[in-house]
Design a protein around this motif. Structure first.
Motif, mmCIF file in Angstrom:
data_model
loop_
_atom_site.group_PDB
_atom_site.id
_atom_site.type_symbol
_atom_site.label_atom_id
_atom_site.label_comp_id
_atom_site.label_asym_id
_atom_site.label_seq_id
_atom_site.Cartn_x
_atom_site.Cartn_y
_atom_site.Cartn_z
ATOM 1 N N GLY A 77 0.807 -1.208 0.000
ATOM 2 C CA GLY A 77 0.000 0.000 0.000
ATOM 3 C C GLY A 77 0.841 1.259 0.000
ATOM 4 O O GLY A 77 2.046 1.241 0.271
ATOM 5 N N LEU A 78 0.167 2.366 -0.327
ATOM 6 C CA LEU A 78 0.803 3.670 -0.326
ATOM 7 C C LEU A 78 -0.214 4.680 0.201
ATOM 8 O O LEU A 78 -1.273 4.884 -0.397
ATOM 9 C CB LEU A 78 1.251 4.047 -1.738
ATOM 10 N N SER A 79 0.102 5.274 1.349
ATOM 11 C CA SER A 79 -0.809 6.199 2.012
ATOM 12 C C SER A 79 -0.819 7.557 1.323
ATOM 13 O O SER A 79 0.168 7.954 0.693
ATOM 14 C CB SER A 79 -0.385 6.392 3.476
ATOM 15 N N PRO A 80 -1.906 8.310 1.442
ATOM 16 C CA PRO A 80 -1.922 9.679 0.918
ATOM 17 C C PRO A 80 -0.768 10.498 1.503
ATOM 18 O O PRO A 80 -0.499 10.456 2.705
ATOM 19 C CB PRO A 80 -3.273 10.221 1.386
ATOM 20 N N GLY A 81 -0.075 11.221 0.624
ATOM 21 C CA GLY A 81 1.033 12.052 1.075
ATOM 22 C C GLY A 81 2.344 11.324 1.261
ATOM 23 O O GLY A 81 3.329 11.934 1.689
ATOM 24 N N TRP A 82 2.392 10.036 0.911
ATOM 25 C CA TRP A 82 3.620 9.258 1.076
ATOM 26 C C TRP A 82 4.175 8.824 -0.275
ATOM 27 O O TRP A 82 3.452 8.747 -1.269
ATOM 28 C CB TRP A 82 3.368 8.045 1.974
ATOM 29 N N ALA A 83 5.482 8.547 -0.288
ATOM 30 C CA ALA A 83 6.193 8.224 -1.525
ATOM 31 C C ALA A 83 6.817 6.839 -1.450
ATOM 32 O O ALA A 83 7.289 6.406 -0.390
ATOM 33 C CB ALA A 83 7.280 9.264 -1.793
ATOM 34 N N ASP A 84 6.815 6.165 -2.594
ATOM 35 C CA ASP A 84 7.526 4.901 -2.776
ATOM 36 C C ASP A 84 8.765 5.220 -3.614
ATOM 37 O O ASP A 84 8.644 5.596 -4.783
ATOM 38 C CB ASP A 84 6.611 3.901 -3.489
ATOM 39 N N HIS A 85 9.954 5.108 -3.011
ATOM 40 C CA HIS A 85 11.200 5.571 -3.650
ATOM 41 C C HIS A 85 12.134 4.396 -3.913
ATOM 42 O O HIS A 85 12.277 3.495 -3.085
ATOM 43 C CB HIS A 85 11.899 6.585 -2.746
ATOM 44 N N TYR A 86 12.787 4.443 -5.091
ATOM 45 C CA TYR A 86 13.835 3.480 -5.436
ATOM 46 C C TYR A 86 15.076 4.253 -5.845
ATOM 47 O O TYR A 86 15.023 5.070 -6.772
ATOM 48 C CB TYR A 86 13.386 2.570 -6.582
ATOM 49 N N ASN A 87 16.183 3.972 -5.171
ATOM 50 C CA ASN A 87 17.415 4.686 -5.459
ATOM 51 C C ASN A 87 18.068 4.156 -6.739
ATOM 52 O O ASN A 87 17.883 2.999 -7.126
ATOM 53 C CB ASN A 87 18.388 4.553 -4.285
ATOM 54 N N TRP A 88 18.888 4.992 -7.351
ATOM 55 C CA TRP A 88 19.508 4.669 -8.635
ATOM 56 C C TRP A 88 20.378 3.419 -8.602
ATOM 57 O O TRP A 88 20.569 2.749 -9.626
ATOM 58 C CB TRP A 88 20.353 5.848 -9.122
ATOM 59 N N ASP A 89 20.921 3.066 -7.421
ATOM 60 C CA ASP A 89 21.854 1.945 -7.347
ATOM 61 C C ASP A 89 21.169 0.607 -7.090
ATOM 62 O O ASP A 89 21.840 -0.411 -6.914
ATOM 63 C CB ASP A 89 22.922 2.199 -6.284
ATOM 64 N N LEU A 90 19.828 0.572 -7.085
ATOM 65 C CA LEU A 90 19.107 -0.683 -6.926
ATOM 66 C C LEU A 90 18.950 -1.378 -8.279
ATOM 67 O O LEU A 90 18.923 -0.725 -9.323
ATOM 68 C CB LEU A 90 17.730 -0.438 -6.301
ATOM 69 N N PRO A 91 18.856 -2.715 -8.288
ATOM 70 C CA PRO A 91 18.717 -3.441 -9.558
ATOM 71 C C PRO A 91 17.503 -2.958 -10.359
ATOM 72 O O PRO A 91 16.420 -2.757 -9.809
ATOM 73 C CB PRO A 91 18.540 -4.896 -9.111
ATOM 74 N N GLY A 92 17.721 -2.760 -11.650
ATOM 75 C CA GLY A 92 16.626 -2.395 -12.545
ATOM 76 C C GLY A 92 16.443 -0.918 -12.774
ATOM 77 O O GLY A 92 15.675 -0.520 -13.656
ATOM 78 N N GLN A 93 17.156 -0.071 -12.003
ATOM 79 C CA GLN A 93 16.982 1.384 -12.145
ATOM 80 C C GLN A 93 17.848 1.926 -13.279
ATOM 81 O O GLN A 93 18.654 2.831 -13.090
ATOM 82 C CB GLN A 93 17.325 2.072 -10.826
ATOM 83 N N SER A 94 17.697 1.375 -14.471
ATOM 84 C CA SER A 94 18.578 1.744 -15.568
ATOM 85 C C SER A 94 17.942 1.424 -16.917
ATOM 86 O O SER A 94 17.015 0.610 -17.017
ATOM 87 C CB SER A 94 19.920 1.018 -15.444
ATOM 88 N N ILE A 95 18.473 2.074 -17.953
ATOM 89 C CA ILE A 95 18.060 1.844 -19.338
ATOM 90 C C ILE A 95 19.324 1.724 -20.182
ATOM 91 O O ILE A 95 20.274 2.493 -20.024
ATOM 92 C CB ILE A 95 17.182 2.995 -19.867
ATOM 93 N N ASP A 96 19.335 0.755 -21.087
ATOM 94 C CA ASP A 96 20.475 0.523 -21.970
ATOM 95 C C ASP A 96 20.645 1.691 -22.941
ATOM 96 O O ASP A 96 19.674 2.126 -23.586
ATOM 97 C CB ASP A 96 20.230 -0.774 -22.741
#
Length: 265
Positions: A189-208
């Protein structure tokens, strides 16, 4: 006739199955999701933040552009999703929509649960947000074929309070709701006013970006691109970031940040 002790235990188990929306029988705050809906629905509203921390990286001779990603719920209601594993190991994902009078409505979806055994080590909702890279023409319009991110999905929870004037000060949903490999029931879940964040160094945070020419590019962030979930509006489901891709004499690639699209308010 079953002995009373066994019968009571079976009845208690049946109650737990009916209230499977909570992480455990009894559920506390989660019990409200098991009641019949009364009143009007309180819908979530997905609003992605422009991709940040844009930079290039070379791994095993291949170049990628990496970035951090953030999705904010700016709606009046929680985004609340439950997933239950079936006997054939498939998952049924349900969006649970709270009502302002009481209770909730439960809507089966076409969303998929996928195992993130790539360092995340928990279950994800597949392609909850997608990222698309395009070249920009002389009029700053996207052109040519697109390239997409490597990300398999998102473990959705209240990672951090967003920079918006709404929502509670404390999180409701935690990472544990995404379960373990042997889990058969998930609550994300994601509450109102809250963010789901993924940092750049986590797997998958990239494009070829291999074989891409130097020039101007844009990465779009699109929430719920296939309109699987109900929310207040789809008008704020997309944002973007521009960058200039360049190379030096040794073949190293660089990304210089440019303009950014709208951010949640």
């Amino acid at each position: 006739m079953l002995p009373s002790g066994i019968r009571i235990a079976m009845e208690a188990a049946a109650v737990c199955a009916v209230v499977a929306l909570c992480a455990g029988c009894g559920g506390g705050d989660e019990a409200r999701w098991a009641k019949d809906p009364v009143g009007a629905p309180l819908l979530p509203d997905f609003a992605p933040v422009p991709p940040a921390d844009i930079h290039t990286k070379q791994i095993d001779g291949s170049w990628t552009v990496e970035f951090s990603s953030t999705l904010v719920n700016v709606g009046d209601g929680d985004f609340h999703a439950t997933a239950d594993k079936q006997l054939d190991d498939s998952w049924v994902l349900t969006q649970d929509i709270e009502y302002d009078g009481d209770g909730a409505e439960h809507i089966p979806t076409d969303a998929e649960a996928v195992w993130g055994g790539d360092g995340h080590e928990h279950w994800h909702i597949k392609r909850y947000v997608e990222y698309h890279l395009f070249a920009l023409d002389e009029n700053d319009e996207p052109t040519g074929p697109e390239r997409t991110d490597y990300k398999v999905g998102f473990c959705i929870y209240d990672f951090e309070k967003a920079d918006v004037e709404m929502g509670a000060d404390k999180p409701t949903y935690g990472r544990k709701g995404c379960g373990e490999e042997a889990s058969t029931h998930l609550v994300m879940g994601l509450s109102p006013g809250w963010a789901d964040h993924y940092n750049w160094d986590l797997p998958g945070q990239s494009i070829d970006i291999d074989e891409l020419a130097d020039g101007e590019y844009r990465i779009f962030a699109v929430a719920d691109e296939e309109s699987i979930f109900r929310e207040e509006t789809k008008d704020n489901n997309e944002t973007w970031v521009d960058f200039t891709l360049s190379s030096d004499a040794e073949g190293n690639r660089f990304a210089l940040l440019g303009d950014v699209g709208p951010s949640p308010e």
